[in-house]
Scaffold this motif. Sequence first.
Motif, PDB file in Angstrom:
ATOM      1  N   ASN A 100       0.825  -1.209   0.000  1.00  0.00           N
ATOM      2  CA  ASN A 100       0.000   0.000   0.000  1.00  0.00           C
ATOM      3  C   ASN A 100       0.862   1.264   0.000  1.00  0.00           C
ATOM      4  N   LYS A 101       1.960   1.214   0.729  1.00  0.00           N
ATOM      5  CA  LYS A 101       2.874   2.346   0.766  1.00  0.00           C
ATOM      6  C   LYS A 101       3.479   2.594  -0.613  1.00  0.00           C
ATOM      7  N   CYS A 125       0.873   4.081  -2.993  1.00  0.00           N
ATOM      8  CA  CYS A 125       0.642   5.506  -2.762  1.00  0.00           C
ATOM      9  C   CYS A 125       1.768   6.345  -3.363  1.00  0.00           C
ATOM     10  N   GLN A 164       1.323   6.468  -7.120  1.00  0.00           N
ATOM     11  CA  GLN A 164       0.227   7.353  -7.497  1.00  0.00           C
ATOM     12  C   GLN A 164       0.646   8.816  -7.383  1.00  0.00           C
ATOM     13  N   GLN A 165       1.395   9.140  -6.340  1.00  0.00           N
ATOM     14  CA  GLN A 165       1.870  10.504  -6.177  1.00  0.00           C
ATOM     15  C   GLN A 165       2.827  10.892  -7.299  1.00  0.00           C
TER      16      GLN A 165
END
Length: 370
Positions: A273-274, A277, A280-281
């Motif tokens: 998940n990290k 993210c 995506q950033q």
Amino acid sequence: MELEDQWWKGQLAADIYQALRCKFLQCAIYKHLQLCNLKELKLPSYKGQSPQLNLRRYFADLIAIICNRFCLCPAARHLAVYLLDLFMDRYDVTMQQLHIVSLSCLLLASKFEEREDRVPKLETLNSLGCMSSMNLVLTKQGLLHMELLLLETFSWNLYLPTAAHFIDYYLSVGVLDGDLHDGWPLASLEKTKLYMAKYADYFLEVSLQDHIFLCFAPSLVAAACVAASRLILHLSPSWPARLQRLTGYAWENLTPCAEKLLIAHDSDVKEANKQQCLQQQQSQALLHSSGQPAAASQFLQLPSMQFPQNALQAGPAAGHRSAPYLQGPAGPQQSDTQASAACLDPKPGVPSRAYPVSMHYSYQAPCFDR
């Protein structure tokens, strides 16, 4: 004559399993099948006292990467890592020697578990990118010398069972029609079996990552992999009577091992998940900086698996990390350069449920699409 691929479905499956558990060597020489006992009850002792124990994870990953490169079976991979563990536990080996020891363990295990035509060749091993990056060149004489030392160390006995030798037998009854998913009958038995096999394979690979799993019997580790898979898939009962009868383990016997597997899985999910993210950033930053929509090829490079593909690290990480060869249980085994998308997102309107493994740990498991 060789065993059939699905030996656990045959009439001799129970006898083979008992031979694996009870260290009773039984060979039917005059029949079409040879049964060889793998001596679980008298496995060599493991003390975890190697001075190079912090390098174990690195070499376990190296063995796994090469096994995937040559499409070797899980039994060969697990036996190779087990041989390495036992050898490191008895000898103080230098870093350079550990590379040769690891590859020799891999060759011995593949010769023992695989067909002759699938055993890696010396020339092919030397041509691998990981070999050139380490400035390591294997020689026939050096490998033969190390294989002889390994065989003498183990008294020429490679009948050593691992969790990989038990898992298929347990999975044969891992999911049946009477099982429930979130309290409802299974919508697709075959699909559930597929998810079950993928999760069990994932947990089986997780068990290679830490030497702590050597404290448990291989059959117990395999049973814990099945139990952890059932928990994550929200199957009930969590440990049905049929699995207890087949494995010989009650739920309380499996709890310590299953808890460690689920904690490792939880760590993998958080890391995934990290990473997601961060990606995506980065993609959003690229969109804002260019002022134009990103090309489709950029998004094709984003991994869609649930678990990260981390770089190989020397020594154990601070927390559990997915090894480079570990694919998320939501997808099939894939090559090093490809990953197909497969989603295990929770169903809309169905809450995620916590399954207490013990009083110390409660795993929050995602549902799978029924």
